[in-house]
Design an enzyme around this catalytic site. Structure first.
Site, PDB file in Angstrom:
ATOM      1  N   THR A  18       0.803  -1.223   0.000  1.00  0.00           N
ATOM      2  CA  THR A  18       0.000   0.000   0.000  1.00  0.00           C
ATOM      3  C   THR A  18       0.836   1.274   0.000  1.00  0.00           C
ATOM      4  O   THR A  18       0.478   2.265  -0.629  1.00  0.00           O
ATOM      5  CB  THR A  18      -0.909  -0.002   1.252  1.00  0.00           C
ATOM      6  OG1 THR A  18      -1.719  -1.168   1.191  1.00  0.00           O
ATOM      7  CG2 THR A  18      -1.798   1.213   1.307  1.00  0.00           C
ATOM      8  N   ASP A  62       2.001  -7.244  -4.129  1.00  0.00           N
ATOM      9  CA  ASP A  62       1.229  -7.215  -2.885  1.00  0.00           C
ATOM     10  C   ASP A  62       1.914  -8.231  -1.977  1.00  0.00           C
ATOM     11  O   ASP A  62       2.331  -9.296  -2.435  1.00  0.00           O
ATOM     12  CB  ASP A  62      -0.210  -7.656  -3.173  1.00  0.00           C
ATOM     13  CG  ASP A  62      -1.100  -7.502  -1.956  1.00  0.00           C
ATOM     14  OD1 ASP A  62      -1.958  -6.599  -1.973  1.00  0.00           O
ATOM     15  OD2 ASP A  62      -0.945  -8.280  -0.994  1.00  0.00           O
ATOM     16  N   SER A  63       2.056  -7.908  -0.707  1.00  0.00           N
ATOM     17  CA  SER A  63       2.869  -8.789   0.131  1.00  0.00           C
ATOM     18  C   SER A  63       2.217 -10.149   0.362  1.00  0.00           C
ATOM     19  O   SER A  63       2.866 -11.063   0.861  1.00  0.00           O
ATOM     20  CB  SER A  63       3.231  -8.121   1.452  1.00  0.00           C
ATOM     21  OG  SER A  63       2.173  -8.168   2.353  1.00  0.00           O
ATOM     22  N   SER A  64       0.957 -10.321  -0.031  1.00  0.00           N
ATOM     23  CA  SER A  64       0.344 -11.659   0.023  1.00  0.00           C
ATOM     24  C   SER A  64       1.059 -12.600  -0.943  1.00  0.00           C
ATOM     25  O   SER A  64       0.975 -13.817  -0.814  1.00  0.00           O
ATOM     26  CB  SER A  64      -1.130 -11.604  -0.368  1.00  0.00           C
ATOM     27  OG  SER A  64      -1.746 -10.544   0.264  1.00  0.00           O
ATOM     28  N   THR A  94       2.059  -4.598   4.438  1.00  0.00           N
ATOM     29  CA  THR A  94       2.021  -4.942   5.864  1.00  0.00           C
ATOM     30  C   THR A  94       1.601  -6.388   6.118  1.00  0.00           C
ATOM     31  O   THR A  94       1.948  -6.960   7.141  1.00  0.00           O
ATOM     32  CB  THR A  94       1.052  -4.005   6.623  1.00  0.00           C
ATOM     33  OG1 THR A  94      -0.225  -4.068   5.982  1.00  0.00           O
ATOM     34  CG2 THR A  94       1.566  -2.588   6.647  1.00  0.00           C
ATOM     35  N   ASP A  95       0.845  -6.975   5.162  1.00  0.00           N
ATOM     36  CA  ASP A  95       0.225  -8.278   5.454  1.00  0.00           C
ATOM     37  C   ASP A  95       1.244  -9.357   5.842  1.00  0.00           C
ATOM     38  O   ASP A  95       0.989 -10.142   6.746  1.00  0.00           O
ATOM     39  CB  ASP A  95      -0.600  -8.752   4.250  1.00  0.00           C
ATOM     40  CG  ASP A  95      -1.836  -7.882   4.048  1.00  0.00           C
ATOM     41  OD1 ASP A  95      -2.151  -7.087   4.959  1.00  0.00           O
ATOM     42  OD2 ASP A  95      -2.479  -7.992   2.984  1.00  0.00           O
ATOM     43  N   THR A 171       4.271  -9.111  15.053  1.00  0.00           N
ATOM     44  CA  THR A 171       3.078  -9.725  14.463  1.00  0.00           C
ATOM     45  C   THR A 171       2.166  -8.598  14.004  1.00  0.00           C
ATOM     46  O   THR A 171       2.072  -7.577  14.692  1.00  0.00           O
ATOM     47  CB  THR A 171       2.328 -10.539  15.550  1.00  0.00           C
ATOM     48  OG1 THR A 171       3.189 -11.562  16.016  1.00  0.00           O
ATOM     49  CG2 THR A 171       1.067 -11.182  15.021  1.00  0.00           C
ATOM     50  N   GLN A 283      -0.981 -20.413  21.150  1.00  0.00           N
ATOM     51  CA  GLN A 283      -1.944 -19.645  20.349  1.00  0.00           C
ATOM     52  C   GLN A 283      -2.133 -18.238  20.906  1.00  0.00           C
ATOM     53  O   GLN A 283      -2.684 -17.375  20.244  1.00  0.00           O
ATOM     54  CB  GLN A 283      -3.310 -20.338  20.360  1.00  0.00           C
ATOM     55  CG  GLN A 283      -3.313 -21.669  19.690  1.00  0.00           C
ATOM     56  CD  GLN A 283      -4.669 -22.363  19.747  1.00  0.00           C
ATOM     57  OE1 GLN A 283      -5.696 -21.735  19.950  1.00  0.00           O
ATOM     58  NE2 GLN A 283      -4.659 -23.659  19.545  1.00  0.00           N
ATOM     59  N   CYS A 284      -1.724 -18.054  22.184  1.00  0.00           N
ATOM     60  CA  CYS A 284      -1.870 -16.719  22.787  1.00  0.00           C
ATOM     61  C   CYS A 284      -0.895 -15.764  22.109  1.00  0.00           C
ATOM     62  O   CYS A 284       0.206 -16.162  21.724  1.00  0.00           O
ATOM     63  CB  CYS A 284      -1.536 -16.763  24.272  1.00  0.00           C
ATOM     64  SG  CYS A 284      -2.553 -17.895  25.197  1.00  0.00           S
TER      65      CYS A 284
HETATM   66  N1  ASP Z   1      -2.267  -5.985   0.868  1.00  0.00           N
HETATM   67  C1  ASP Z   1      -1.240  -5.023   1.164  1.00  0.00           C
HETATM   68  C2  ASP Z   1       0.084  -5.770   1.238  1.00  0.00           C
HETATM   69  O1  ASP Z   1       0.369  -6.390   2.219  1.00  0.00           O
HETATM   70  C3  ASP Z   1      -1.539  -4.318   2.424  1.00  0.00           C
HETATM   71  C4  ASP Z   1      -0.509  -3.327   2.859  1.00  0.00           C
HETATM   72  O2  ASP Z   1       0.405  -2.960   2.171  1.00  0.00           O
HETATM   73  O3  ASP Z   1      -0.633  -2.844   3.965  1.00  0.00           O
HETATM   74  O4  ASP Z   1       0.805  -5.736   0.278  1.00  0.00           O
END
Ligand code: ASP
Length: 351
Positions: A18, A62-64, A94-95, A171, A283-284
C-alpha cells in the site's frame, strides 16, 4: 544535489504494498506509482542531507504474494550493496511484513547494519497517509550512528507508528489502525516522539571479527497446525502424513498444552519418529510455552515435540524454513530451534 563524501547513505528497497500506491483520480482505485517519482510524493526527503538510492521490484508485489525466493532476492540486493550504504529501508506490504522480517533476521547472519522494514496502512499518495512518517523516520534510523561511527541499530527491524521493533518478534495485529504491529514478547528497541529514543541495552550487537554472512536457501516443507477443541484424528493424521512434510509448527493452548487424547500423543510421537520436527508455540499472542508446567505439555515433550518458547508463528515458520534449507539433521534442527539465533526467543533460563 552534490553530497559530501561522508554524508549518510540509505538504500530504499521498494517491494510493493500500500505504501507505494496512489489513488487514480478518475477511477478511485489504488495503483502503484513508479518509485522514481518518490521525491514528487515525499518532497521532505530532499531535506535529509543523505544519499538516498532506490531499488524497485518490477512489478511491485502485494505482500500476500511474498515468497522465499523474494526473500533471497532482498538478501542478494543487500549483500551486493552492503559496503556502499550505511543502512537499508525495505518498503513492504504490511500483510506479510512480519514473515519477511523474521526470515531476513536469519538470512542476514551477523548483520552489522540496520535493515528497517516499513509500510503504511494508507498509500503515500493520500492526504492522511501514515506512510510518510513511517518512511522518513525509518530512513533516519537506518542512517543513525554512534559517535564512533558504528550503527545504532544493526538489526532487522520493523518500524511502524512510532515504534521500532525487532523484526522477528513482531506480528501484524490490526488490519485497520495505524498501529498495525506489536512485539508482545520483547520491548520496543526505540520509540519515536520529538526525539528518537533508543533502548540501547536491548539492541543486539554483531561479532565485529566476522563479516555479515548472507544465506539464500530455504525449504518450505513446513505446516502450521492449530489445535482446537474437537479437532479430528483423521485431519491430524492427514496433515502429519502430507508427502514431503519436514516440520510442523503446532499452535497449542495457553502455556503449551494440548488435549490428552491418546491418539493425538501417539500421532505426534509417530511423526517425530519419522523425522518430522514439531515445534510447540502458544496460540496466545503474548507469553511463552512451558512444557513442564502441566501434564498435558509434558506429554508433548515426551512425544518428541520441541518448545518454541515465546516465538511468534511467523518466526517459528521462517526459522524452520531456514534451518531445513541448510539440510541439517532432525537433531540439529531441534537443537537450533531451542537456541536463540537472532534474538527471536527468550529461553526459560533467561526469564
Ligand atoms: N495488501 C497489502 C500488502 O500487504 C496491504 C498493505 O500494504 O498494507 O501488500
Amino acid at each position: 544535489m552534490l553530497m559530501p563524501d561522508n554524508c549518510p547513505s540509505v538504500l530504499l528497497i521498494y517491494t510493493g504494498g500500500t505504501i507505494g500506491m496512489i489513488e487514480n483520480p478518475d477511477t478511485g482505485a489504488l495503483e502503484t506509482f513508479n518509485f522514481d517519482q518518490l521525491l514528487k510524493h515525499v518532497p521532505e526527503l530532499k531535506r535529509f542531507n543523505y544519499r538516498i538510492s532506490s531499488y524497485q521490484f518490477n512489478p511491485p508485489i502485494d505482500s500476500s504474494d511474498m515468497e522465499p525466493s523474494y526473500w533471497a532476492k532482498i538478501v542478494k540486493i543487500i549483500h551486493y550493496n552492503y559496503d556502499y550504504f550505511d543502512g537499508f529501508v525495505i518498503l513492504h506490504g504490511t500483510d506479510t511484513m512480519a514473515y519477511t522480517a523474521s526470515a531476513l533476521s536469519f538470512m542476514l547472519e551477523n548483520l552489522s547494519k540496520p535493515v528497517i522494514l516499513t509500510g503504511a496502512q494508507l498509500p503515500i499518495g493520500t492526504l492522511r497517509t501514515d506512510g510518510k512518517e513511517n518512511l522518513i523516520t525509518s530512513i533516519e534510523i537506518a542512517a543513525a550512528k554512534h559517535p564512533d561511527g558504528t550503527p545504532i541499530v544493526p538489526e532487522v527491524c520493523i518500524f511502524f507508528e512510532n515504534e521500532l521493533m525487532r523484526g522477528n518478534r513482531t506480528t501484524k495485529i490490526n488490519a485497520e489502525n495505524f498501529n498495525a504491529f506489536r512485539s508482545f514478547n520483547y520491548p520496543a528497541l526505540a520509540k519515536a516522539g520529538i526525539h528518537i529514543r533508543y533502548n540501547e541495552h536491548l539492541i543486539r550487537q554483531p561479532d565485529p571479527t566476522r563479516p555479515m554472512k548472507p544465506h539464500y536457501l530455504l525449504d518450505s516443507n513446513v505446516v502450521v497446525l492449530t489445535l482446537f477443541p474437537g479437532i479430528q484424528e483423521s485431519i491430524v493424521h492427514s496433515v502429519l502424513h502430507v508427502p514431503g512434510l519436514k516440520a510442523v509448527v503446532l499452535k497449542t493452548f495457553g502455556s503449551g498444552n494440548a488435549p490428552q487424547k491418546p491418539w493425538l500423543i501417539q500421532q505426534l510421537k509417530e511423526a517425530t519418529g519419522r523425522g518430522i520436527v514439531i515445534i510447540n508455540i502458544t496460540q496466545c499472542q503474548s507469553g511463552a510455552v512451558e512444557m513442564k508446567r502441566y501434564e498435558t505439555g509434558l506429554q508433548l515433550l515426551q512425544a518428541g515435540v520441541v518448545s518454541g518458547y515465546d516465538s511468534t508463528p511467523e518466526c517459528a515458520v521462517t526459522k524452520l524454513m531456514f534451518l531445513l534449507g541448510h539440510g541439517l539433521s532432525q537433531d540439529e534442527i531441534r537443537h537450533r530451534m531451542n537456541s536463540c539465533l537472532a534474538g527471536e526467543i527468550t529461553k526459560e533460563d533467561e526469564l
